[in-house]
Design an enzyme around this catalytic site. Sequence first.
Site, PDB file in Angstrom:
ATOM      1  N   HIS A  52     -15.253 -26.956   6.310  1.00  0.00           N
ATOM      2  CA  HIS A  52     -15.165 -25.684   7.044  1.00  0.00           C
ATOM      3  C   HIS A  52     -16.263 -25.635   8.097  1.00  0.00           C
ATOM      4  O   HIS A  52     -17.447 -25.507   7.787  1.00  0.00           O
ATOM      5  CB  HIS A  52     -15.314 -24.505   6.072  1.00  0.00           C
ATOM      6  CG  HIS A  52     -15.073 -23.165   6.690  1.00  0.00           C
ATOM      7  ND1 HIS A  52     -14.033 -22.343   6.311  1.00  0.00           N
ATOM      8  CD2 HIS A  52     -15.725 -22.487   7.660  1.00  0.00           C
ATOM      9  CE1 HIS A  52     -14.074 -21.218   7.006  1.00  0.00           C
ATOM     10  NE2 HIS A  52     -15.101 -21.293   7.850  1.00  0.00           N
ATOM     11  N   HIS A  67     -16.907 -24.467  12.583  1.00  0.00           N
ATOM     12  CA  HIS A  67     -16.395 -23.867  13.819  1.00  0.00           C
ATOM     13  C   HIS A  67     -16.978 -24.640  14.996  1.00  0.00           C
ATOM     14  O   HIS A  67     -18.045 -24.289  15.517  1.00  0.00           O
ATOM     15  CB  HIS A  67     -16.773 -22.385  13.903  1.00  0.00           C
ATOM     16  CG  HIS A  67     -16.095 -21.523  12.890  1.00  0.00           C
ATOM     17  ND1 HIS A  67     -14.945 -20.811  13.172  1.00  0.00           N
ATOM     18  CD2 HIS A  67     -16.393 -21.273  11.594  1.00  0.00           C
ATOM     19  CE1 HIS A  67     -14.570 -20.142  12.082  1.00  0.00           C
ATOM     20  NE2 HIS A  67     -15.434 -20.410  11.115  1.00  0.00           N
ATOM     21  N   GLN A 122      -9.758 -15.326  15.429  1.00  0.00           N
ATOM     22  CA  GLN A 122     -11.070 -14.787  15.104  1.00  0.00           C
ATOM     23  C   GLN A 122     -11.145 -13.261  15.239  1.00  0.00           C
ATOM     24  O   GLN A 122     -11.833 -12.593  14.463  1.00  0.00           O
ATOM     25  CB  GLN A 122     -12.132 -15.421  16.010  1.00  0.00           C
ATOM     26  CG  GLN A 122     -13.538 -14.869  15.864  1.00  0.00           C
ATOM     27  CD  GLN A 122     -14.168 -15.135  14.510  1.00  0.00           C
ATOM     28  OE1 GLN A 122     -14.755 -16.183  14.288  1.00  0.00           O
ATOM     29  NE2 GLN A 122     -14.032 -14.199  13.575  1.00  0.00           N
ATOM     30  N   HIS A 131      -9.814 -17.329   6.264  1.00  0.00           N
ATOM     31  CA  HIS A 131     -11.078 -16.635   6.026  1.00  0.00           C
ATOM     32  C   HIS A 131     -10.714 -15.412   5.198  1.00  0.00           C
ATOM     33  O   HIS A 131     -10.143 -14.449   5.718  1.00  0.00           O
ATOM     34  CB  HIS A 131     -11.701 -16.188   7.344  1.00  0.00           C
ATOM     35  CG  HIS A 131     -12.379 -17.269   8.123  1.00  0.00           C
ATOM     36  ND1 HIS A 131     -11.726 -18.404   8.540  1.00  0.00           N
ATOM     37  CD2 HIS A 131     -13.670 -17.368   8.566  1.00  0.00           C
ATOM     38  CE1 HIS A 131     -12.582 -19.158   9.214  1.00  0.00           C
ATOM     39  NE2 HIS A 131     -13.757 -18.557   9.243  1.00  0.00           N
ATOM     40  N   GLU A 135     -14.340 -12.105   3.362  1.00  0.00           N
ATOM     41  CA  GLU A 135     -15.742 -12.424   3.662  1.00  0.00           C
ATOM     42  C   GLU A 135     -16.503 -11.119   3.864  1.00  0.00           C
ATOM     43  O   GLU A 135     -16.909 -10.753   4.962  1.00  0.00           O
ATOM     44  CB  GLU A 135     -15.842 -13.315   4.903  1.00  0.00           C
ATOM     45  CG  GLU A 135     -17.246 -13.859   5.117  1.00  0.00           C
ATOM     46  CD  GLU A 135     -17.383 -14.700   6.370  1.00  0.00           C
ATOM     47  OE1 GLU A 135     -18.493 -15.187   6.623  1.00  0.00           O
ATOM     48  OE2 GLU A 135     -16.385 -14.862   7.113  1.00  0.00           O
ATOM     49  N   ASP A 144     -20.023 -24.513   8.062  1.00  0.00           N
ATOM     50  CA  ASP A 144     -19.556 -23.291   8.711  1.00  0.00           C
ATOM     51  C   ASP A 144     -20.045 -23.189  10.152  1.00  0.00           C
ATOM     52  O   ASP A 144     -19.248 -23.201  11.083  1.00  0.00           O
ATOM     53  CB  ASP A 144     -19.949 -22.051   7.917  1.00  0.00           C
ATOM     54  CG  ASP A 144     -19.077 -20.836   8.244  1.00  0.00           C
ATOM     55  OD1 ASP A 144     -18.190 -20.956   9.103  1.00  0.00           O
ATOM     56  OD2 ASP A 144     -19.273 -19.781   7.621  1.00  0.00           O
ATOM     57  N   TRP A 149     -23.405 -16.211  14.631  1.00  0.00           N
ATOM     58  CA  TRP A 149     -23.442 -15.827  13.226  1.00  0.00           C
ATOM     59  C   TRP A 149     -24.639 -16.417  12.485  1.00  0.00           C
ATOM     60  O   TRP A 149     -25.128 -15.836  11.539  1.00  0.00           O
ATOM     61  CB  TRP A 149     -22.161 -16.287  12.512  1.00  0.00           C
ATOM     62  CG  TRP A 149     -20.942 -15.568  12.946  1.00  0.00           C
ATOM     63  CD1 TRP A 149     -20.387 -14.451  12.367  1.00  0.00           C
ATOM     64  CD2 TRP A 149     -20.103 -15.890  14.056  1.00  0.00           C
ATOM     65  NE1 TRP A 149     -19.264 -14.066  13.048  1.00  0.00           N
ATOM     66  CE2 TRP A 149     -19.058 -14.939  14.099  1.00  0.00           C
ATOM     67  CE3 TRP A 149     -20.123 -16.902  15.023  1.00  0.00           C
ATOM     68  CZ2 TRP A 149     -18.054 -14.958  15.069  1.00  0.00           C
ATOM     69  CZ3 TRP A 149     -19.131 -16.929  15.989  1.00  0.00           C
ATOM     70  CH2 TRP A 149     -18.110 -15.960  16.010  1.00  0.00           C
TER      71      TRP A 149
END
Length: 418
Positions: A54, A56, A150, A208, A211, A307, A313
């Site tokens: 996982h 991005h 997203q 996702h 979360e 991630d 983030w």
Amino acid sequence: MIKFTNATIYRNSDANEILVKDGIIQQIGKGLPAATEEIDLKGRLVVPPYVDSHLHLDYVYTGGGDEAKNTSGTLFEGIARWHDVKKTQSFEDAKARMLRGIQEEVSKGVQYIRTHIDVCDPDLTGLKAMLELREELKDNVTIQIVAFPQEGMYAYKGAVELMEEALKMGADCVGGIPHFEWAYEFGQDSVRKTVELALKYDKLIDVHCDETDDPMSRHVQLLNALVMIEGIGARSTASHTCSFGSADDAYAFRMMGLFEQSGMNFIALPTENAYLQGRQDTYPKRRGLTRVKEFWENGINVSFGQDSINDPWYPTGNGNMMNILDNGIHLAQTMSLPQLDVCLDFITINGAKTLNIEDEYGLDVGKPANFLVLDADSPFEAVRQRADVLASVRHGKYLFKKSEPSYDIELDVFRKTK
């Protein structure tokens, strides 16, 4: 023919040699036939390649500008900051950043990456760059692409159509973010649409899911039910599921049995969710991890991922899966001596199962000779020392190989320094 000798092979105490021909493992055992080239691994631990299940890649290295500053440190502000950041990215910028992120991960032993790519973009800039890179790098790193809305499948106008376009263009998985939709019912609709698209286009699923610290965010329940009905649990994944770590035990006990029945996969993101979650808590303060220990003990497949790497983030991250593992097993309290001998599964075997690539992955005869050589002589020492990757082998050839660790001046604790 190449023979790797004097190896400590992960989960195979009966073998210490690997015989490779034309990039394929021919034999694993002891006293194997001679080869034209023999490489002495000096007792080092050999493991399957790291799998980052996982990531991005379209977000990497976007966390430095003023427009990316996430002052609250929350998931939701991160999404708002990315909405502004992505408006400035070009195809060339996106591709260059993605390539840098891939190189950073591969340099640390990752050979398999599942990356979520934001498709809430009318131009699909990130997707186009990622599709191009996936093809260009396929011999040395295997990349799966998740079409990921997203900003919400329904909260972002036209996202469903962009999702379909992304799948037609070659994305491997259908993603979703139901907890970000504007109402719980829209989140449920997005889960149904995710499964519908996966069936329509014969794709994998990676959502996702929940979360959030809200224990009543339970989209994972519907996702699990739908994939169980369709018989595609093994091809489906729920990422994050932070709320499941906050849910009451009566609900969790019921769901654990259903997860076992469906065979659905789970991904935990130990570093990022420890950073993002629990922001509204005083004390006790939740650490954002799903029920990793309980999944593992009940035979429910769970893997770890990086991630984020320096994005709105999460400010750090560098693709070092041993660091992710170290954080994960501490937070999950999965560090008994027997667990330490097999917990490398979280960043290897379990990730491969999540990616649905078990037919091509692993230290087995007939599979590609893809593996790592770690600077340790046992799984326990590899985890305890957070062992470095000395070599990454792909199709029987070195992707990279480091020199033996050495000192210019060796440590002597009795040496006089005054």
